[in-house]
Design a protein around this motif. Structure first.
Motif, PDB file in Angstrom:
ATOM      1  N   ALA A 178      47.608  46.764  33.575  1.00  0.00           N
ATOM      2  CA  ALA A 178      47.020  46.425  32.289  1.00  0.00           C
ATOM      3  C   ALA A 178      47.770  47.145  31.172  1.00  0.00           C
ATOM      4  CB  ALA A 178      45.554  46.841  32.281  1.00  0.00           C
ATOM      5  N   ASN A 192      45.128  42.108  30.761  1.00  0.00           N
ATOM      6  CA  ASN A 192      45.292  42.460  32.168  1.00  0.00           C
ATOM      7  C   ASN A 192      46.721  42.175  32.637  1.00  0.00           C
ATOM      8  OD1 ASN A 192      45.188  39.655  32.336  1.00  0.00           O
ATOM      9  ND2 ASN A 192      43.976  39.661  34.218  1.00  0.00           N
ATOM     10  N   SER A 226      43.316  37.745  30.994  1.00  0.00           N
ATOM     11  CA  SER A 226      42.131  38.313  30.346  1.00  0.00           C
ATOM     12  C   SER A 226      42.565  39.201  29.191  1.00  0.00           C
ATOM     13  CB  SER A 226      41.313  39.141  31.343  1.00  0.00           C
ATOM     14  OG  SER A 226      40.819  38.330  32.393  1.00  0.00           O
ATOM     15  N   SER A 243      45.295  47.308  37.242  1.00  0.00           N
ATOM     16  CA  SER A 243      45.826  46.022  36.792  1.00  0.00           C
ATOM     17  C   SER A 243      44.858  45.277  35.881  1.00  0.00           C
ATOM     18  CB  SER A 243      46.176  45.159  38.003  1.00  0.00           C
ATOM     19  OG  SER A 243      45.025  44.967  38.808  1.00  0.00           O
ATOM     20  N   GLU A 244      43.566  45.593  36.026  1.00  0.00           N
ATOM     21  CA  GLU A 244      42.550  44.944  35.212  1.00  0.00           C
ATOM     22  C   GLU A 244      41.991  45.965  34.211  1.00  0.00           C
ATOM     23  OE1 GLU A 244      41.751  41.809  35.146  1.00  0.00           O
ATOM     24  OE2 GLU A 244      42.931  41.183  36.891  1.00  0.00           O
ATOM     25  N   SER A 271      38.202  47.024  34.495  1.00  0.00           N
ATOM     26  CA  SER A 271      37.728  47.773  35.657  1.00  0.00           C
ATOM     27  C   SER A 271      37.578  49.262  35.326  1.00  0.00           C
ATOM     28  CB  SER A 271      38.692  47.590  36.838  1.00  0.00           C
ATOM     29  OG  SER A 271      39.959  48.175  36.561  1.00  0.00           O
TER      30      SER A 271
END
Length: 128
Positions: A33, A52, A57, A103-104, A107
């Motif tokens: 991210a 992301n 996203s 990566s997100e 999260s």
């Protein structure tokens, strides 16, 4: 460790547009991210936008929503921030950041700012 270099800042009149770029090298940029932050004189650094790892996203601060667009081109190892309808209150040094672990963005939303890799910043000045 990823190295980041921002560009595209400058002086623009209110209502104008700028496109910031953040070129990444070293560690694999495409897996993590990334985001943009800014810091105005005498103020705390603040979140602007995040994306992301694959660009599917995106997240924005309320103050820039519907005016700024974050995107990335993993083939070019580059992060972008398209800024439209600029206001004097957007004046700040803009920094890009890449997460070291996730990566997100959503999260662990705090990780990007606390432990991410940072560029040196690029000045954006919006005149009224």
């Amino acid at each position: 460790q990823v190295q980041l270099v921002e560009s595209g800042g400058g002086l623009v009149q209110a209502g104008g547009s700028l496109r910031l770029s953040c070129a990444a090298s070293g560690r694999t940029f495409s897996r993590y991210a990334s985001g943009w932050f800014r810091q105005a004189p005498g103020k705390e650094r603040e979140f602007v936008a995040a994306i992301n790892w694959k660009g599917s996203s995106t997240y924005y601060a309320d103050s820039v929503k519907d005016r700024f667009t974050i995107s990335r081109d993993n083939a070019k190892n580059t992060l972008y921030l398209q800024m439209n309808s600029l206001k004097p209150e957007d004046t700040a040094v803009y920094f890009c950041a890449v997460d070291r672990y996730y990566s997100e963005y959503n999260s662990h939303p705090g990780a990007l700012e606390k432990t991410g890799s940072w560029g040196q910043g690029t000045q954006v000045t919006v005149s009224s």
